[in-house]
Write an enzyme that holds these catalytic residues in place. Structure first.
Site, PDB file in Angstrom:
ATOM      1  N   ASP A 285      45.389  48.713  11.789  1.00  0.00           N
ATOM      2  CA  ASP A 285      45.187  47.877  10.622  1.00  0.00           C
ATOM      3  C   ASP A 285      44.182  48.637   9.788  1.00  0.00           C
ATOM      4  O   ASP A 285      42.930  48.452   9.894  1.00  0.00           O
ATOM      5  CB  ASP A 285      44.531  46.545  11.115  1.00  0.00           C
ATOM      6  CG  ASP A 285      44.234  45.540  10.055  1.00  0.00           C
ATOM      7  OD1 ASP A 285      44.948  45.675   9.024  1.00  0.00           O
ATOM      8  OD2 ASP A 285      43.531  44.802  10.187  1.00  0.00           O
ATOM      9  N   GLU A 319      41.362  44.497   1.652  1.00  0.00           N
ATOM     10  CA  GLU A 319      42.117  43.449   1.890  1.00  0.00           C
ATOM     11  C   GLU A 319      41.186  42.713   2.992  1.00  0.00           C
ATOM     12  O   GLU A 319      41.385  41.382   2.989  1.00  0.00           O
ATOM     13  CB  GLU A 319      43.463  44.003   2.623  1.00  0.00           C
ATOM     14  CG  GLU A 319      44.291  42.998   3.114  1.00  0.00           C
ATOM     15  CD  GLU A 319      44.089  42.193   4.412  1.00  0.00           C
ATOM     16  OE1 GLU A 319      44.523  41.105   4.490  1.00  0.00           O
ATOM     17  OE2 GLU A 319      43.570  42.695   5.188  1.00  0.00           O
ATOM     18  N   GLU A 320      40.426  43.407   3.820  1.00  0.00           N
ATOM     19  CA  GLU A 320      39.864  42.790   5.063  1.00  0.00           C
ATOM     20  C   GLU A 320      38.749  41.663   4.676  1.00  0.00           C
ATOM     21  O   GLU A 320      38.584  40.713   5.620  1.00  0.00           O
ATOM     22  CB  GLU A 320      39.204  43.953   6.176  1.00  0.00           C
ATOM     23  CG  GLU A 320      40.242  44.757   6.716  1.00  0.00           C
ATOM     24  CD  GLU A 320      41.220  44.012   7.655  1.00  0.00           C
ATOM     25  OE1 GLU A 320      41.160  42.878   7.668  1.00  0.00           O
ATOM     26  OE2 GLU A 320      42.247  44.931   8.355  1.00  0.00           O
TER      27      GLU A 320
HETATM   28 ZN   LIG Z   1      45.215  44.475   7.791  1.00  0.00          ZN
END
Ligand SMILES: [Zn+2]
Length: 446
Positions: A285, A319-320
């Site tokens: 991720d 994004e996180e």
């Molecule tokens: Zn992600």
């Protein structure tokens, strides 16, 4: 009509040649992939890439330089991003016995007072229960949300559904408890496995409520606290968190293109997010997604393939813990003519297909053109309301959108933990994912 009939064989042959080129793209990627090498740079050489960190800045520079070396135009588009820094994170039970509690601050959390917080722990498993207990029972307490992921959903390949349910407490739990005077919250980590690994992630404070500290305990520690409370013990916890929110900093989305030969103004976007959490190197991720997107561009360039429409790679920042990159891109490029957008932010395990925003006849028509994807078992399309966080503004604006679905069974075992490292990704599976993205992008761009 006459014109159309004359044109028809051309359409058919174009589509047939798009498919045979897609076959060639898949075969070449499976034989000569450098995606894992790219992922090695992003994870091992650069390291963790939390928004605002040195690692994130380094990732912007390295990916930019890499696209340039591969011979394509690349730009950095400015994005103002939050800058949250983790500090110490320690906790113990002081009653009924001395236990070390392994936890991690939830991203965005405020700090405890310097000396920490010592308070009784009260367990709840829903927001309704907060209401039932009320301020009389919750004031001054540490509220413990004990919500495991639904493992039946995980085992039946619906891990993302299980995640979305459990993650509500990580996102909103602090403010919901603060409404009743709670001093802090701890959640049971949102994950599908644990070797006493806490899972971080972001929270959202409600501006109307006081900001209280929030952390995620490991599943093992959550079960311990639960057992003690179930036996009627008074559980008191001491916890110290020292995270800080620093002023916003300027960062960037990295954007590279292979310009279309016939309709360069029409764009097929492929995207992933460059930032990661800080606990590890973000291999699943979303380093793997970044590697797939970069490798797609390298591969097409190396094969000297020029699509009819432009293929645009976007490495989104943040994004996180804010999605500022996705929002900024939509602001800057909302008027561009996106004919499709593909996001990959679900790990690097073997591909199983794509989620998509298109349905009905449009989807059926696409399925007849995407048969080459069967070579990597990625020819299954499942209709979904949201296919990816960074491209969501485009999806909502009606751009046909796709999200790669690697096998999700083990994704949340490592997600947002200190175990999200390169060894969790298999080079062959990463190449299969890349082949799926590259082939779909090619077919859409033809
Ligand atoms: Zn992600």
């Amino acid at each position: 009509m006459k014109n159309f009939v004359r044109f028809l064989p051309l359409l058919v042959s174009l589509s047939a040649s798009a498919q045979s080129t897609a076959d060639a793209i898949i075969a070449r990627e499976l034989q000569t992939s450098r995606a894992y090498e790219t992922l090695g740079h992003i994870t091992d050489d650069i390291g963790a890439r939390l928004t605002g960190s040195q690692g994130a800045a380094k990732a912007v520079r390295w990916t930019t330089q890499q696209f340039r070396e591969w011979g394509m135009p690349v730009t950095n588009e400015p994005v103002m991003v939050p800058h949250w820094v983790r500090g110490r994170e320690e906790a113990r039970l002081v009653s009924p016995a001395d236990h070390n509690i392994v936890l991690t601050a939830i991203g965005g959390s405020v700090a405890t007072p310097a000396a920490g917080i010592t308070a009784d722990v009260i367990e709840v498993d829903s927001f309704d229960e907060l209401k039932t207990l009320g301020a009389a029972k919750l004031r001054g307490k540490i509220v413990f949300y004990n919500n495991p992921m639904d493992m039946e959903l995980v085992r039946t390949h619906r891990a993302f559904e299980a995640y979305r349910i459990a993650v509500a407490f990580r996102g909103a739990g602090a403010s919901r408890a603060a409404e009743y005077g709670a001093k802090a919250v701890v959640i049971r980590s949102v994950g599908s496995a644990s070797l006493r690994t806490p899972h971080t992630g972001a929270l959202r404070y409600d501006p109307k409520q006081p900001k209280i500290p929030a952390a995620a305990m490991t599943a093992e520690d959550a079960m311990l606290v639960h057992r003690l409370l179930a036996r009627g013990k008074r559980v008191r916890m001491h916890m110290i968190l020292t995270p800080r929110t620093l002023p916003d900093v300027m960062s960037a989305n990295v954007i590279a293109e292979i310009r279309g030969s016939e309709k360069p103004e029409e764009i097929v976007l492929i995207g992933a997010h460059l930032d990661s959490w800080d606990l590890a190197t973000g291999a699943i991720d979303d380093g793997s997604g970044v590697a797939m997107v970069m490798e797609t561009m390298r591969l097409l360039k190396e094969m000297k393939l020029t699509p009819r429409r432009t293929i645009r790679a976007v490495l989104f920042m943040n994004e996180e813990n804010g999605s500022r990159g996705g929002q900024q891109y939509a602001k800057d490029h909302g008027k561009d003519k996106h004919v499709a957008a593909i996001e990959t932010d679900a790990g690097g395990a073997a591909p199983t297909g794509f989620t998509t925003s298109i349905k009905g006849d449009t989807l059926t028509a696409l399925e007849t053109r995407t048969k080459p994807l069967a070579a990597v078992s990625a020819n299954r399309f499942e209709v979904a309301a949201e296919v990816g966080a960074d491209i969501d503004p485009l999806t909502q604006a009606g751009v046909p959108s796709f999200g790669l679905v690697p096998e999700p069974l083990h994704y949340f075992d490592y997600h947002h933990t200190n175990a999200d490292t390169l060894d969790k990704v298999d080079p062959k599976e990463l190449a299969q994912d890349t082949a799926a993205i590259a082939a779909l992008a090619w077919i859409l761009a033809e």
